[in-house]
Design a protein around this motif. Structure first.
Motif, PDB file in Angstrom:
ATOM      1  N   CYS A  36       0.831  -1.198   0.000  1.00 32.61           N
ATOM      2  CA  CYS A  36       0.000   0.000   0.000  1.00 32.61           C
ATOM      3  C   CYS A  36       0.871   1.255   0.000  1.00 32.61           C
ATOM      4  O   CYS A  36       2.092   1.185   0.170  1.00 32.61           O
ATOM      5  N   ARG A  37       0.260   2.395  -0.184  1.00 26.23           N
ATOM      6  CA  ARG A  37       0.980   3.665  -0.152  1.00 26.23           C
ATOM      7  C   ARG A  37       1.247   4.059   1.297  1.00 26.23           C
ATOM      8  O   ARG A  37       0.530   3.630   2.214  1.00 26.23           O
ATOM      9  N   ASP A  38       2.243   4.882   1.515  1.00 25.55           N
ATOM     10  CA  ASP A  38       2.577   5.275   2.883  1.00 25.55           C
ATOM     11  C   ASP A  38       1.444   6.060   3.546  1.00 25.55           C
ATOM     12  O   ASP A  38       1.265   5.995   4.767  1.00 25.55           O
ATOM     13  N   LYS A  62       3.569  -1.259   3.940  1.00 23.46           N
ATOM     14  CA  LYS A  62       3.716   0.069   3.340  1.00 23.46           C
ATOM     15  C   LYS A  62       4.886   0.072   2.354  1.00 23.46           C
ATOM     16  O   LYS A  62       5.870  -0.637   2.531  1.00 23.46           O
ATOM     17  N   TYR A  63       4.740   0.916   1.339  1.00 22.97           N
ATOM     18  CA  TYR A  63       5.761   0.957   0.280  1.00 22.97           C
ATOM     19  C   TYR A  63       7.159   1.235   0.839  1.00 22.97           C
ATOM     20  O   TYR A  63       8.131   0.592   0.431  1.00 22.97           O
ATOM     21  N   THR A  78       0.742  -5.058  -6.400  1.00 23.01           N
ATOM     22  CA  THR A  78       1.488  -3.814  -6.514  1.00 23.01           C
ATOM     23  C   THR A  78       0.877  -2.933  -7.604  1.00 23.01           C
ATOM     24  O   THR A  78       0.232  -3.426  -8.532  1.00 23.01           O
ATOM     25  N   LYS A 138       8.536   3.643  -9.329  1.00 23.15           N
ATOM     26  CA  LYS A 138       7.691   3.143  -8.244  1.00 23.15           C
ATOM     27  C   LYS A 138       7.528   4.214  -7.172  1.00 23.15           C
ATOM     28  O   LYS A 138       6.461   4.335  -6.566  1.00 23.15           O
ATOM     29  N   ASP A 139       8.577   4.992  -6.943  1.00 20.94           N
ATOM     30  CA  ASP A 139       8.474   6.070  -5.957  1.00 20.94           C
ATOM     31  C   ASP A 139       7.376   7.047  -6.349  1.00 20.94           C
ATOM     32  O   ASP A 139       6.609   7.509  -5.495  1.00 20.94           O
ATOM     33  N   TYR A 142       3.796   5.445  -5.908  1.00 23.65           N
ATOM     34  CA  TYR A 142       3.376   5.228  -4.524  1.00 23.65           C
ATOM     35  C   TYR A 142       3.398   6.499  -3.670  1.00 23.65           C
ATOM     36  O   TYR A 142       2.667   6.592  -2.692  1.00 23.65           O
ATOM     37  N   ASN A 143       4.230   7.460  -4.011  1.00 22.71           N
ATOM     38  CA  ASN A 143       4.389   8.636  -3.150  1.00 22.71           C
ATOM     39  C   ASN A 143       3.746   9.908  -3.686  1.00 22.71           C
ATOM     40  O   ASN A 143       3.380  10.799  -2.921  1.00 22.71           O
TER      41      ASN A 143
END
Length: 289
Positions: A36-38, A62-63, A78, A138-139, A142-143
């Motif tokens: 999951c995302r942070d 968490k990622y 993912t 990916k950063d 997810y971020n």
């Protein structure tokens, strides 16, 4: 049965593909990690997923805490994407989705990624040519990115549908359009509308629902999550997704997780009152079945 594809072909076009008995058995022997995302509530998401996912053990990570070690014996949910480029039109089209996959070894011992399900996501950010050319990291996914149809209640329902299909080894094509008899229940029940649908319509709510004759109620994310997670009865809700050049409209039943209505339109983007009119007509037809 749009927007959720269950089958071994990740970049699906005309078919979902067929699972072998061995592929299903191999998947069932894994331990599933949902990344999951942070900013997501990891504990809440894990509690909700464990209510409806029982084909394998599952853990939500968490990622920032996820160690991307592609181990044998593990399967993963993912966020993924792929981009197509049309040279004739000089157009990039990018599809974002939640991908269920695991590694498998070829007869020569080479590791390759095997996809088991793909759930389309509706990004609320614009693709830029420069970012597409340099690829999404990916950063970033997810971020920095956000998706309209990413919240606990919706994810819980999507994952429950995938779980139930994989348990019986059944595939589902991403682009089917159909409806179930139970859709007729909406003649008397309330259809819940996530608030992002009204916001993305960019028009008058009354205009959108002018040809919808049945009860509906608009809820924000927290309200929808609450009713899905606490209700012991069926909760019916609408999901609208734009994935690049594809539009998907679905009605879900949360208990048990099931798709009751699916409509796919290629080369279409905006939700229209005619889409709700079609749903209205299908509810009427289903109530007569």
């Amino acid at each position: 049965r749009d927007r959720i594809g269950v089958g071994p072909i990740e970049y699906v076009k005309t078919k979902s593909g067929k699972f072998s008995v061995e592929e299903i058995a191999s998947f069932k022997s894994t331990y599933t990690i949902f990344v999951c995302r942070d900013q997501d509530d990891r504990e809440l998401l894990e509690i909700e997923l464990k209510k409806i996912w029982n084909i394998t053990p599952i853990k939500v990570v968490k990622y920032s805490e996820f160690i991307d070690i592609e181990e044998d014996g593990k399967s993963y949910f993912t966020i993924s994407y792929f981009t197509r480029y049309s040279e004739s039109n000089n157009i990039y089209s990018t599809h974002f989705y939640l991908n269920l996959w695991m590694n498998e070894r070829s007869e020569k011992g080479k590791i390759r990624q095997k996809s088991y399900a793909r759930i389309e996501l509706f990004p609320n950010f614009k693709d830029s040519d420069e970012r597409i050319k340099t690829k999404y990291t990916k950063d970033y996914l997810y971020n920095e990115s956000n998706f309209y149809n990413w919240n606990v209640g919706l994810i819980r329902t999507y994952i429950g549908i995938v779980n139930n299909l994989l348990k019986i080894g059944e595939e589902r094509w991403l682009y089917e359009s159909e409806f179930e008899k139970k859709l007729g229940q909406l003649k008397d029940e309330t259809l819940y509308i996530p608030s992002y649908i009204i916001e993305s319509f960019q028009g008058d709510e009354n205009e959108l629902f002018k040809d919808y004759d049945y009860n509906y109620e608009v809820l924000n994310n927290s309200q929808l999550n609450e009713i899905i997670s606490t209700s012991k009865k069926s909760v019916y809700f609408l999901v609208y997704v734009v994935s690049s050049t594809d539009k998907y409209i679905n009605v879900y039943d949360s208990n048990p997780p099931k798709i009751l209505y699916s409509k796919y339109k290629g080369l279409s983007y905006k939700l229209k009152s005619s889409d709700l009119k079609d749903l209205n007509n299908k509810i009427h037809s289903a109530s007569k079945k």
